[in-house]
Scaffold this active site. Structure first.
Site, PDB file in Angstrom:
ATOM      1  CG  HIS A  55      -1.980  -1.047   1.167  1.00  0.00           C
ATOM      2  ND1 HIS A  55      -3.313  -0.757   0.970  1.00  0.00           N
ATOM      3  CD2 HIS A  55      -1.901  -2.409   1.227  1.00  0.00           C
ATOM      4  CE1 HIS A  55      -4.005  -1.879   0.926  1.00  0.00           C
ATOM      5  NE2 HIS A  55      -3.169  -2.902   1.097  1.00  0.00           N
ATOM      6  CG  ASP A  82       0.141   9.273   1.016  1.00  0.00           C
ATOM      7  OD1 ASP A  82       0.127   8.061   1.286  1.00  0.00           O
ATOM      8  OD2 ASP A  82      -0.599  10.102   1.573  1.00  0.00           O
TER       9      ASP A  82
END
Ligand code: ADP
Ligand code: F6P
Length: 464
Positions: free
Chosen positions: A163, A371
């Site tokens: 992720h 991110d």
């Protein structure tokens, strides 16, 4: 029940956290973060099992069924939490995989605990999965599990999804025992990443470190084909749209606006309190705009939600202190009695409250230094049924590739954040709609169900 689940998710956290109240009573609450938001609906729809930690140190509670899922807790001792979770996962791998925006720390006992805990997760999954079943392992805390599980249960179809970003080759090379991590991931049939560049980095490393011969989207390892590809994660669009259309949520958004001062434009930040999220740079930019008079406390207000996260890790404690000092400084210098420029909320929220904030906000500020994806960006877009609202988005968030009509910024450049914020404040309603509409369509066409369907479809093909 042994070996009876066709579909098993393995993630560091269960979708619920155990909460211990002051009086010692225990209950369960939804866990924070994007991974849980993304996976819970999928496991529920498969009637599957979920292996994960409760969020509290101590023995694992008995497995239990809830909300159409079988939850199988893995116990972590206080030492495990210290070394595997706070240490190797969140003070070594997390900063290194986020471009080393904080210095990674390397400790041998942390690595040993990481391996031991990964083995416990692998054993639990081996115990639950039905013959030839599918096991989907998630994220950087569990990168050794695919190979461990394959050794225990070669009959299984094994997928892994990362992720967070996967670092460039030169950074990955700094990790002690780096080959182990790579071999761990190669236990999967399919290794999924958020961005194509991450998959390329991974494949390139198999050549550099293990002498393999990677091709465009796969590599042969140990006589098996391992596929590596990007699957950008998304959100449950239907859930967010339903909340956004709910009259009670809309009324709450109006109430918030009135409370904040009806005529003021509202800026919003929603992040886990994490040094990768660029909260300090955002505050610095806002503070400078107040200082130079580009915006004033009468005209704008910033609401910054900072979800408590990893608060026993030193870097997070230090970040909290710096952020709270800066919020205090800005409010002290530019505030007035009854009206401050920053409303800072160090707390978790329920989904309806979050969506009400999205509806209330004129400008959503998402400025991570790095991110993997950033689901908040997609949630904001999905909530704007009116095609209004401006998204200021870091070009270093995975979401920037798909949300390309946002006001994109280099979050390391405070001047650039100020520029984007000013542009967003001056954009008229037709520009806002022109920017928001394609982003909303993008997110609607690529929601969480499609992500899971794409990944699991590719896993079926990869494991044939
Ligand atoms: P990360 O996975 O790094 O935390 P993401 O933006 O990808 O970041 O995902 C964060 C998820 O957590 C989103 O689904 C968001 O709605 C949720 N979230 C963020 N802040 C809060 C909060 N204060 N309370 C509850 N949920 C939150
Ligand atoms: O998506 C990154 C991630 O670390 C997830 O693995 C995790 O569930 C979430 O952020 C929240 O972090 P933590 O579990 O450390 O509170």
């Amino acid at each position: 029940m042994n070996q009876s689940y066709e579909f098993v998710v393995v993630a560091n956290r269960l979708p619920v956290d155990e909460v211990v109240d002051d009086d010692g009573s225990r209950s369960w609450a939804r866990s924070p973060g994007g991974l849980v938001s993304a996976l819970q609906p999928i496991v529920r729809s498969h009637g599957g099992a979920w292996v994960g930690w409760t969020g509290q140190p101590g023995d694992a509670p008995e497995p239990f069924d809830t909300d159409g899922m079988h939850l199988h807790p893995v116990g972590l001792s206080a030492d495990d939490v210290d070394r595997y979770y706070e240490g190797q996962s969140n003070a070594t791998i997390w900063p290194l995989f986020h471009d080393a925006v904080e210095q990674p720390t390397h400790r041998r006992p942390w690595r040993q605990a990481y391996e031991a805990v990964n083995r416990r997760f692998a054993e639990a999954a081996a115990h639950l999965a039905a013959p030839a079943g599918t096991v989907w392992i998630h994220d950087y805390q569990l990168m050794l599990v695919p190979a461990m599980l394959r050794e225990l249960r070669p009959d299984l179809r094994i997928g892994f999804f990362l992720h967070i970003p996967f670092p460039p080759v030169e950074l990955f090379m700094q990790l002690p025992r780096r080959g182990d991590l790579l071999r761990g991931l190669l236990g999967a049939d399919l290794v999924g990443f958020q961005r194509p560049l991450a998959a390329q980095n991974f494949l390139q490393l198999t050549g550099r470190l293990l002498g393999l011969d990677p091709q465009e989207q796969h590599v042969v390892y140990d006589g098996r084909v391992v596929t590596a590809r990007a699957f950008p994660i998304s959100i449950d669009v239907g859930e967010v749209e339903k909340l956004a259309a709910d009259p009670a949520v809309q009324a709450e958004a109006r109430r918030m606006r009135t409370e904040l001062g009806g005529d003021r434009r509202m800026l919003l930040g929603v992040d886990r309190l994490d040094y990768t999220k660029g909260i300090e740079q955002r505050l610095e930019a806002y503070g400078e705009l107040l200082a130079d008079g580009t915006v004033s406390n009468d005209d704008v207000v910033l609401v910054q939600v900072a979800t408590p996260s990893r608060m026993r890790v030193l870097e997070y404690q230090e970040l909290r202190a710096r952020v709270e000092r800066e919020v205090g400084r800005i409010n002290g210098e530019y505030g007035a009695v009854g009206q401050v420029p920053v409303h800072y909320l160090f707390q978790s929220m329920n989904r309806a409250e979050l969506v009400a904030l999205y509806l209330a906000a004129d400008i959503m500020l998402i400025t991570p230094l790095r991110d993997g994806m950033n689901l908040v960006a997609k949630e904001y877009v999905a909530a704007r049924l009116d095609d209004q609202g401006a998204l200021v988005l870091s070009e270093f968030a995975g979401a920037a590739a798909e949300l390309d009509t946002a006001f994109q910024v280099n979050p390391h450049d405070v001047e650039d954040i100020k520029r984007a914020l000013t542009d967003a404040l001056h954009a008229d309603t037709s520009e806002l709609a022109e920017r928001m509409r394609p982003m909303r369509n993008q997110v609607r066409e690529n929601d969480i169900d499609k992500w899971a369907h794409d990944f699991l479809g590719a896993l079926t093909i990869a494991s044939r």
